[in-house]
Design a protein around this motif. Structure first.
Motif, PDB file in Angstrom:
ATOM      1  N   ASP A   1       0.840  -1.192   0.000  1.00  0.00           N
ATOM      2  CA  ASP A   1       0.000   0.000   0.000  1.00  0.00           C
ATOM      3  C   ASP A   1       0.880   1.249   0.000  1.00  0.00           C
ATOM      4  O   ASP A   1       1.928   1.276   0.641  1.00  0.00           O
ATOM      5  CB  ASP A   1      -0.908   0.000   1.227  1.00  0.00           C
ATOM      6  CG  ASP A   1      -2.012   1.042   1.146  1.00  0.00           C
ATOM      7  OD1 ASP A   1      -2.434   1.358   0.028  1.00  0.00           O
ATOM      8  OD2 ASP A   1      -2.438   1.527   2.205  1.00  0.00           O
TER       9      ASP A   1
ATOM     10  N   VAL B   1      -6.923  -5.854  -8.139  1.00  0.00           N
ATOM     11  CA  VAL B   1      -6.279  -4.719  -7.472  1.00  0.00           C
ATOM     12  C   VAL B   1      -5.461  -3.891  -8.458  1.00  0.00           C
ATOM     13  O   VAL B   1      -5.354  -2.668  -8.325  1.00  0.00           O
ATOM     14  CB  VAL B   1      -5.399  -5.223  -6.310  1.00  0.00           C
ATOM     15  CG1 VAL B   1      -4.609  -4.082  -5.677  1.00  0.00           C
ATOM     16  CG2 VAL B   1      -6.260  -5.921  -5.257  1.00  0.00           C
TER      17      VAL B   1
ATOM     18  N   HIS C   1     -11.396  -1.618 -14.574  1.00  0.00           N
ATOM     19  CA  HIS C   1     -11.960  -1.353 -13.254  1.00  0.00           C
ATOM     20  C   HIS C   1     -11.010  -1.718 -12.121  1.00  0.00           C
ATOM     21  O   HIS C   1     -11.375  -1.572 -10.951  1.00  0.00           O
ATOM     22  CB  HIS C   1     -13.274  -2.114 -13.076  1.00  0.00           C
ATOM     23  CG  HIS C   1     -13.097  -3.597 -12.976  1.00  0.00           C
ATOM     24  ND1 HIS C   1     -12.943  -4.402 -14.089  1.00  0.00           N
ATOM     25  CD2 HIS C   1     -13.036  -4.428 -11.899  1.00  0.00           C
ATOM     26  CE1 HIS C   1     -12.806  -5.661 -13.697  1.00  0.00           C
ATOM     27  NE2 HIS C   1     -12.866  -5.703 -12.373  1.00  0.00           N
TER      28      HIS C   1
ATOM     29  N   HIS D   1      -8.476  -1.593  -9.171  1.00  0.00           N
ATOM     30  CA  HIS D   1      -8.427  -0.521  -8.175  1.00  0.00           C
ATOM     31  C   HIS D   1      -7.410   0.556  -8.518  1.00  0.00           C
ATOM     32  O   HIS D   1      -7.747   1.752  -8.558  1.00  0.00           O
ATOM     33  CB  HIS D   1      -8.125  -1.124  -6.800  1.00  0.00           C
ATOM     34  CG  HIS D   1      -7.815  -0.103  -5.747  1.00  0.00           C
ATOM     35  ND1 HIS D   1      -8.708   0.867  -5.385  1.00  0.00           N
ATOM     36  CD2 HIS D   1      -6.693   0.089  -4.986  1.00  0.00           C
ATOM     37  CE1 HIS D   1      -8.174   1.624  -4.432  1.00  0.00           C
ATOM     38  NE2 HIS D   1      -6.956   1.184  -4.184  1.00  0.00           N
TER      39      HIS D   1
ATOM     40  N   LYS E   1      -8.397   2.623 -11.557  1.00  0.00           N
ATOM     41  CA  LYS E   1      -9.547   3.501 -11.304  1.00  0.00           C
ATOM     42  C   LYS E   1      -9.114   4.793 -10.602  1.00  0.00           C
ATOM     43  O   LYS E   1      -9.553   5.886 -10.971  1.00  0.00           O
ATOM     44  CB  LYS E   1     -10.564   2.779 -10.427  1.00  0.00           C
ATOM     45  CG  LYS E   1     -11.603   1.957 -11.182  1.00  0.00           C
ATOM     46  CD  LYS E   1     -12.746   2.820 -11.689  1.00  0.00           C
ATOM     47  CE  LYS E   1     -13.963   1.980 -12.018  1.00  0.00           C
ATOM     48  NZ  LYS E   1     -15.087   2.810 -12.497  1.00  0.00           N
TER      49      LYS E   1
ATOM     50  N   GLN F   1     -13.320   9.613  -5.419  1.00  0.00           N
ATOM     51  CA  GLN F   1     -14.317   8.670  -4.923  1.00  0.00           C
ATOM     52  C   GLN F   1     -15.579   8.689  -5.785  1.00  0.00           C
ATOM     53  O   GLN F   1     -16.112   7.638  -6.155  1.00  0.00           O
ATOM     54  CB  GLN F   1     -14.679   8.990  -3.475  1.00  0.00           C
ATOM     55  CG  GLN F   1     -15.622   7.984  -2.823  1.00  0.00           C
ATOM     56  CD  GLN F   1     -14.977   6.644  -2.538  1.00  0.00           C
ATOM     57  OE1 GLN F   1     -13.918   6.575  -1.943  1.00  0.00           O
ATOM     58  NE2 GLN F   1     -15.605   5.550  -2.968  1.00  0.00           N
TER      59      GLN F   1
ATOM     60  N   ALA G   1     -13.967   6.197  -8.672  1.00  0.00           N
ATOM     61  CA  ALA G   1     -14.180   4.905  -8.000  1.00  0.00           C
ATOM     62  C   ALA G   1     -15.618   4.427  -8.059  1.00  0.00           C
ATOM     63  O   ALA G   1     -15.885   3.239  -8.285  1.00  0.00           O
ATOM     64  CB  ALA G   1     -13.715   4.991  -6.542  1.00  0.00           C
TER      65      ALA G   1
ATOM     66  N   ASP H   1     -15.057   0.590  -8.686  1.00  0.00           N
ATOM     67  CA  ASP H   1     -13.777   0.153  -8.135  1.00  0.00           C
ATOM     68  C   ASP H   1     -14.035  -1.053  -7.227  1.00  0.00           C
ATOM     69  O   ASP H   1     -14.854  -0.975  -6.307  1.00  0.00           O
ATOM     70  CB  ASP H   1     -13.166   1.304  -7.336  1.00  0.00           C
ATOM     71  CG  ASP H   1     -11.794   1.012  -6.766  1.00  0.00           C
ATOM     72  OD1 ASP H   1     -11.612  -0.062  -6.156  1.00  0.00           O
ATOM     73  OD2 ASP H   1     -10.911   1.869  -6.898  1.00  0.00           O
TER      74      ASP H   1
ATOM     75  N   VAL I   1     -12.394  -2.333  -4.860  1.00  0.00           N
ATOM     76  CA  VAL I   1     -11.913  -2.222  -3.479  1.00  0.00           C
ATOM     77  C   VAL I   1     -12.674  -1.136  -2.731  1.00  0.00           C
ATOM     78  O   VAL I   1     -13.312  -1.410  -1.714  1.00  0.00           O
ATOM     79  CB  VAL I   1     -10.394  -1.962  -3.441  1.00  0.00           C
ATOM     80  CG1 VAL I   1      -9.904  -1.841  -1.991  1.00  0.00           C
ATOM     81  CG2 VAL I   1      -9.638  -3.084  -4.148  1.00  0.00           C
ATOM     82  N   ILE I   2     -12.631   0.101  -3.204  1.00  0.00           N
ATOM     83  CA  ILE I   2     -13.251   1.204  -2.452  1.00  0.00           C
ATOM     84  C   ILE I   2     -14.521   1.725  -3.105  1.00  0.00           C
ATOM     85  O   ILE I   2     -15.149   2.644  -2.568  1.00  0.00           O
ATOM     86  CB  ILE I   2     -12.271   2.368  -2.240  1.00  0.00           C
ATOM     87  CG1 ILE I   2     -11.895   3.014  -3.584  1.00  0.00           C
ATOM     88  CG2 ILE I   2     -11.050   1.914  -1.467  1.00  0.00           C
ATOM     89  CD1 ILE I   2     -11.208   4.357  -3.437  1.00  0.00           C
TER      90      ILE I   2
ATOM     91  N   GLN J   1     -18.121  -5.719 -14.531  1.00  0.00           N
ATOM     92  CA  GLN J   1     -16.678  -5.911 -14.332  1.00  0.00           C
ATOM     93  C   GLN J   1     -16.241  -7.152 -15.115  1.00  0.00           C
ATOM     94  O   GLN J   1     -16.737  -8.250 -14.883  1.00  0.00           O
ATOM     95  CB  GLN J   1     -16.365  -6.086 -12.842  1.00  0.00           C
ATOM     96  CG  GLN J   1     -16.686  -4.843 -12.012  1.00  0.00           C
ATOM     97  CD  GLN J   1     -16.576  -5.110 -10.526  1.00  0.00           C
ATOM     98  OE1 GLN J   1     -16.911  -6.190 -10.051  1.00  0.00           O
ATOM     99  NE2 GLN J   1     -16.098  -4.129  -9.778  1.00  0.00           N
TER     100      GLN J   1
ATOM    101  N   SER K   1     -17.089  -6.638  -5.255  1.00  0.00           N
ATOM    102  CA  SER K   1     -17.323  -5.388  -4.520  1.00  0.00           C
ATOM    103  C   SER K   1     -17.917  -5.710  -3.163  1.00  0.00           C
ATOM    104  O   SER K   1     -18.299  -6.844  -2.876  1.00  0.00           O
ATOM    105  CB  SER K   1     -18.292  -4.478  -5.296  1.00  0.00           C
ATOM    106  OG  SER K   1     -19.584  -5.058  -5.359  1.00  0.00           O
TER     107      SER K   1
END
Length: 490
Positions: free
Chosen positions: A206, A293, A330, A332, A335, A415, A419, A435, A437-438, A448, A468
């Motif tokens: 990360d 990811v 798409h 993460h 995005k 966001q 996302a 997205d 992940v988020i 997707q 998701s």
């Protein structure tokens, strides 16, 4: 005849700053600016103290902030010196503290007129318009502490858990003596993989791709290449002139805080299900998560490789040669940082939305097993037997902290427009799904799509890979991290 008038030049916010070669004006900026904004504080443990001031005691509350600014808060220059010393000697930087005020906090201090005029900041993250725009959960579904009116966030960090607890206890005593009410203390605890890189609870590296606003950091990154993607960003990415002081060299930044809970068990199980759908076997099964990811767990970009490389995670890449055949549209990291491939605006426009992320994992409930210590599996049945029971379903996640200069154009844009938007990127035309992940909101089945075979368009795509709902927003707030000049002169 020589003039004795000192000429004061403006800070160049359109470029990064060379702090080790800072002139007098730049040094004044760094000494007035709080740490953690231009560079992460680097502590492995944090205590995020949320509190509110005592109604009707503005003078006492201002005195508290003066004391914190003079004796506890860490300025950017001191923080950078500590980092330099640690690299040269290995000596710890010691305690770190940072303070940020909400719009309601300025009001409680009787200083609403000196608060930043940013509309999102003024309304706050609890405002129904913000919840609707970001598709956040209804406020009654937030953790109870974050449903409260929060005036201030005091971030305390140290090298060990015990030292952080002692630091937090001392700060809480100061706050309570000044009549403040502690609403919540949220602990943070960094996670690292075997290579020493920071990871989050799903096990992925990360923070690898951050905007670099210090020339010295850029010089370090240039060793691994800047030709395909430049991490060099100007100071204006995060810095805002502090409206609470007339001092030319006093700046602050908008701090976005969100507590994001991660359902690790469901996330990793879905990875295994998708590996089955794509008929991946043995070590190749990790490719399923990498395409979701955008990076393998070790940070290797899936756009560059179909396997983890086990080296320093590359960052010098873009998607010019990858029309979704390797890294899906798409994914993460694609995005939230399309690297010029979004199709809606020029690359410079995309770069204007960048934020400086300073988050840290949390464990409200201790994990049974570190992500690196989970057993390797070759099929989903083995995963269900040996791994799934060891993975947490709740109680762990990420304390998302990001600095930006315009909330609507940075955090909120990423966001809402990227996302959560099933039609982003706009080229090729979607839908591409949210997205994984988020992303928040409706994730329509079959939107997707993952390639059936990496970098082989002849094999087509699999449309049954919906992914998701494994990250849940538990609460948050918008804050402003004012200059130390402002705080010291309250």
């Amino acid at each position: 005849m020589h003039s004795n008038v000192t000429v004061i030049s403006e800070i160049n916010l359109d470029a990064p700053l060379a702090w080790t070669r800072a002139n007098l004006e730049e040094l004044r900026l760094l000494q007035s600016l709080q740490g953690n904004i231009l560079k992460g504080h680097g502590r492995d443990f944090t205590a995020n103290i949320f509190f509110k001031f005592d109604a009707g005691k503005e003078i006492q509350s201002r005195r508290l902030l003066r004391e914190l600014a003079n004796f506890h808060l860490t300025d950017a220059h001191r923080q950078l010196l500590e980092v330099k010393k640690f690299k040269e000697t290995g000596e710890s930087g010691g305690p770190f503290c940072h303070l940020a005020l909400s719009s309601k906090g300025y009001e409680a201090l009787g200083l609403a007129a000196q608060a930043p005029p940013d509309e999102d900041f003024q309304r706050g993250m609890q405002d129904p318009s913000s919840i609707d725009a970001l598709k956040d959960p209804a406020i009654e579904n937030w953790e109870s502490a974050f449903q409260e009116e929060i005036h201030c966030l005091l971030l305390a960090g140290h090298e060990s858990e015990n030292e952080t607890t002692e630091l937090a206890d001392a700060l809480v005593s100061l706050l309570e003596e000044a009549g403040c009410t502690i609403i919540h203390i949220q602990r943070g605890k960094a996670l690292f993989n075997a290579a020493g890189n920071g990871i989050e609870h799903f096990g992925y590296v990360d923070g690898r791709s951050q905007p670099l606003m210090l020339v010295e950091d850029v010089e370090g990154e240039s060793l691994v290449g800047l030709s395909r993607w430049s991490p060099v960003f100007p100071l204006k990415t995060v810095l805002v002139k502090d409206p609470g002081t007339s001092d030319t060299f006093s700046f602050g930044s908008f701090l976005v805080f969100r507590k994001l809970e991660q359902n690790v068990r469901a996330f990793k199980t879905r990875e295994q299900e998708i590996a089955d759908l794509l008929q991946l076997t043995e070590d190749d099964r990790e490719l399923a998560g990498a395409m979701i990811v955008g990076r393998f767990e070790d940070g290797t970009p899936v756009s560059l490789s179909d396997e983890a490389r086990g080296r320093m995670p590359p960052n010098n890449f873009n998607y010019v040669d990858d029309p979704g055949r390797r890294c899906p549209f798409h994914a993460h990291i694609r995005k939230v940082n399309p690297r010029g491939s979004g199709g809606a605006e020029p690359e410079d426009g995309e770069r204007s939305h960048a934020i400086a992320r300073r988050g840290i994992p949390y464990e409200d409930v201790a994990r049974c097993v570190h992500p690196d210590d989970l057993p390797e599996v070759t099929d989903i049945n083995q995963f269900i037997r040996q791994v799934q029971p060891q993975l947490p379903e709740d109680g762990v996640g990420l304390l998302f902290i990001a600095y930006n200069s315009v909330i609507a154009n940075q955090f909120k844009f990423i966001q809402r427009i990227w996302a959560n938007n099933t039609s982003f990127p706009v080229q090729p035309p979607g839908p591409h799904g949210i997205d994984p992940v988020i992303g928040q909101g409706v994730n329509t089945p079959n939107d997707q799509k993952l390639p059936n075979e990496w970098d082989n368009p002849d094999k087509g795509t699999n449309d049954n890979c919906s992914f998701s709902g494994f990250v849940r927003m538990k609460g948050g707030q918008y804050f402003f991290s004012p200059s130390l000049t402002f705080l010291k002169n309250l």
